[in-house]
Write a protein that holds these residues in place. Structure first.
Motif, PDB file in Angstrom:
ATOM      1  N   ASN A 129       0.809  -1.229   0.000  1.00  0.00           N
ATOM      2  CA  ASN A 129       0.000   0.000   0.000  1.00  0.00           C
ATOM      3  C   ASN A 129       0.840   1.275   0.000  1.00  0.00           C
ATOM      4  O   ASN A 129       0.504   2.250   0.658  1.00  0.00           O
ATOM      5  N   ILE A 130       1.928   1.226  -0.736  1.00  0.00           N
ATOM      6  CA  ILE A 130       2.761   2.415  -0.889  1.00  0.00           C
ATOM      7  C   ILE A 130       2.340   3.095  -2.178  1.00  0.00           C
ATOM      8  O   ILE A 130       2.248   2.466  -3.224  1.00  0.00           O
ATOM      9  N   ARG A 131       2.086   4.367  -2.054  1.00  0.00           N
ATOM     10  CA  ARG A 131       1.607   5.126  -3.194  1.00  0.00           C
ATOM     11  C   ARG A 131       2.779   5.840  -3.866  1.00  0.00           C
ATOM     12  O   ARG A 131       3.619   6.444  -3.200  1.00  0.00           O
ATOM     13  N   ILE A 132       2.804   5.748  -5.180  1.00  0.00           N
ATOM     14  CA  ILE A 132       3.841   6.445  -5.943  1.00  0.00           C
ATOM     15  C   ILE A 132       3.327   7.847  -6.235  1.00  0.00           C
ATOM     16  O   ILE A 132       2.241   8.018  -6.787  1.00  0.00           O
ATOM     17  N   GLU A 133       4.112   8.839  -5.830  1.00  0.00           N
ATOM     18  CA  GLU A 133       3.742  10.239  -6.025  1.00  0.00           C
ATOM     19  C   GLU A 133       4.465  10.781  -7.255  1.00  0.00           C
ATOM     20  O   GLU A 133       5.590  10.383  -7.535  1.00  0.00           O
ATOM     21  N   GLY A 134       3.824  11.694  -7.940  1.00  0.00           N
ATOM     22  CA  GLY A 134       4.447  12.350  -9.094  1.00  0.00           C
ATOM     23  C   GLY A 134       4.141  11.611 -10.383  1.00  0.00           C
ATOM     24  O   GLY A 134       4.856  10.689 -10.762  1.00  0.00           O
ATOM     25  N   LYS A 135       3.068  12.023 -11.035  1.00  0.00           N
ATOM     26  CA  LYS A 135       2.688  11.416 -12.314  1.00  0.00           C
ATOM     27  C   LYS A 135       2.545  12.536 -13.338  1.00  0.00           C
ATOM     28  O   LYS A 135       2.173  13.665 -12.997  1.00  0.00           O
ATOM     29  N   ILE A 136       2.821  12.215 -14.579  1.00  0.00           N
ATOM     30  CA  ILE A 136       2.711  13.201 -15.656  1.00  0.00           C
ATOM     31  C   ILE A 136       1.265  13.680 -15.761  1.00  0.00           C
ATOM     32  O   ILE A 136       0.332  12.902 -15.593  1.00  0.00           O
ATOM     33  N   ASP A 137       1.104  14.970 -16.004  1.00  0.00           N
ATOM     34  CA  ASP A 137      -0.184  15.674 -16.116  1.00  0.00           C
ATOM     35  C   ASP A 137      -0.894  15.852 -14.771  1.00  0.00           C
ATOM     36  O   ASP A 137      -2.007  16.348 -14.735  1.00  0.00           O
ATOM     37  N   GLU A 138      -0.268  15.450 -13.706  1.00  0.00           N
ATOM     38  CA  GLU A 138      -0.815  15.709 -12.375  1.00  0.00           C
ATOM     39  C   GLU A 138      -0.497  17.171 -12.030  1.00  0.00           C
ATOM     40  O   GLU A 138       0.533  17.704 -12.434  1.00  0.00           O
ATOM     41  N   ILE A 139      -1.361  17.815 -11.261  1.00  0.00           N
ATOM     42  CA  ILE A 139      -1.110  19.204 -10.879  1.00  0.00           C
ATOM     43  C   ILE A 139       0.002  19.244  -9.831  1.00  0.00           C
ATOM     44  O   ILE A 139       0.011  18.458  -8.883  1.00  0.00           O
ATOM     45  N   TYR A 140       0.943  20.168 -10.028  1.00  0.00           N
ATOM     46  CA  TYR A 140       2.083  20.320  -9.124  1.00  0.00           C
ATOM     47  C   TYR A 140       1.599  20.698  -7.722  1.00  0.00           C
ATOM     48  O   TYR A 140       0.770  21.570  -7.536  1.00  0.00           O
ATOM     49  N   ASN A 141       2.136  19.997  -6.719  1.00  0.00           N
ATOM     50  CA  ASN A 141       1.816  20.254  -5.317  1.00  0.00           C
ATOM     51  C   ASN A 141       3.139  20.304  -4.556  1.00  0.00           C
ATOM     52  O   ASN A 141       3.844  19.305  -4.460  1.00  0.00           O
ATOM     53  N   HIS A 142       3.464  21.468  -4.010  1.00  0.00           N
ATOM     54  CA  HIS A 142       4.764  21.630  -3.334  1.00  0.00           C
ATOM     55  C   HIS A 142       4.930  20.711  -2.121  1.00  0.00           C
ATOM     56  O   HIS A 142       6.043  20.470  -1.675  1.00  0.00           O
ATOM     57  N   GLU A 143       3.844  20.174  -1.585  1.00  0.00           N
ATOM     58  CA  GLU A 143       3.944  19.262  -0.450  1.00  0.00           C
ATOM     59  C   GLU A 143       4.365  17.858  -0.882  1.00  0.00           C
ATOM     60  O   GLU A 143       4.967  17.118  -0.109  1.00  0.00           O
ATOM     61  N   LYS A 144       4.040  17.493  -2.121  1.00  0.00           N
ATOM     62  CA  LYS A 144       4.348  16.154  -2.621  1.00  0.00           C
ATOM     63  C   LYS A 144       5.471  16.154  -3.652  1.00  0.00           C
ATOM     64  O   LYS A 144       6.077  15.116  -3.894  1.00  0.00           O
ATOM     65  N   HIS A 145       5.688  17.306  -4.288  1.00  0.00           N
ATOM     66  CA  HIS A 145       6.631  17.377  -5.404  1.00  0.00           C
ATOM     67  C   HIS A 145       7.738  18.391  -5.129  1.00  0.00           C
ATOM     68  O   HIS A 145       7.531  19.362  -4.412  1.00  0.00           O
ATOM     69  N   LYS A 146       8.880  18.118  -5.749  1.00  0.00           N
ATOM     70  CA  LYS A 146      10.018  19.027  -5.661  1.00  0.00           C
ATOM     71  C   LYS A 146      10.431  19.341  -7.086  1.00  0.00           C
ATOM     72  O   LYS A 146      10.578  18.437  -7.920  1.00  0.00           O
TER      73      LYS A 146
END
Length: 182
Positions: A129-146
């Motif tokens: 149940n580990i979720r992969i963060e950061g997918k193409i066309d996903e909206i940028y979120n500074h809490e999840k993305h760098k």
């Protein structure tokens, strides 16, 4: 001895007897009070003795709960640490795949073997149940993305164009931010 003297002696004896009776009553009263106090203490002690097993059971139950909670916290932390190491291995495998695919053709058995290892590690991640963060066309979120490069025009409404490194979250906790280009 005269009659009056005799009468006086008798009166004194009667007074002494009355005083003795009063003293005896006081002594008896004191003794009875002491007995009642001791009976109360005995009853209280009996009650405490009956409650002791319950107190010990409650303390034992509290210790079990506290220990169980501490074990869960330790297991969770160890699990997070373990998967952080797995993420590093996956990153290294991705780098190796890119290098081999640039040097050799895509059907190279080494490349397929490494890809299978990477796939099995990704399957292990999904099963836990580990979720992969950061997918193409996903909206940028500074809490999840760098962001790969600091862009001043980057804000929360930009979409991700390229994922350089996957991010991962487990149990609603972010373990690593995804490295992305917007």
């Amino acid at each position: 001895m005269t009659f009056t003297e005799d009468k006086k002696i008798k009166q004194e004896k009667e007074i002494n007897q009355k005083e003795n009776k009063v003293d005896k009553k006081k002594k008896i009263k004191k003794i009875l009070q002491t007995i009642y106090k001791l009976k109360d203490k005995i009853l209280k002690n009996k009650k405490q003795i009956k409650e002791l097993p319950l107190i010990f059971l409650a303390k034992e139950d509290n210790i079990k709960k506290k220990t169980s909670e501490e074990c869960k916290i330790i297991k969770k932390k160890k699990r997070h640490d373990f998967f952080k190491k797995i993420f590093l291995i996956i990153d290294d495998l991705e780098k190796i795949i890119v290098l081999i695919s640039n040097i050799n053709n895509k059907d190279d058995p080494k490349l397929r073997g490494i890809s299978l290892i990477k796939k099995s590690l990704l399957d292990l991640i999904k099963k836990n149940n580990i979720r992969i963060e950061g997918k193409i066309d996903e909206i940028y979120n500074h809490e999840k993305h760098k962001l790969n490069i600091n862009k001043e025009n980057a804000h929360k409404y930009l979409k991700i164009k390229k994922v350089l490194k996957n991010g991962y979250s487990i149990d609603k906790k972010l373990l690593r931010k995804a490295l992305v280009d917007v």
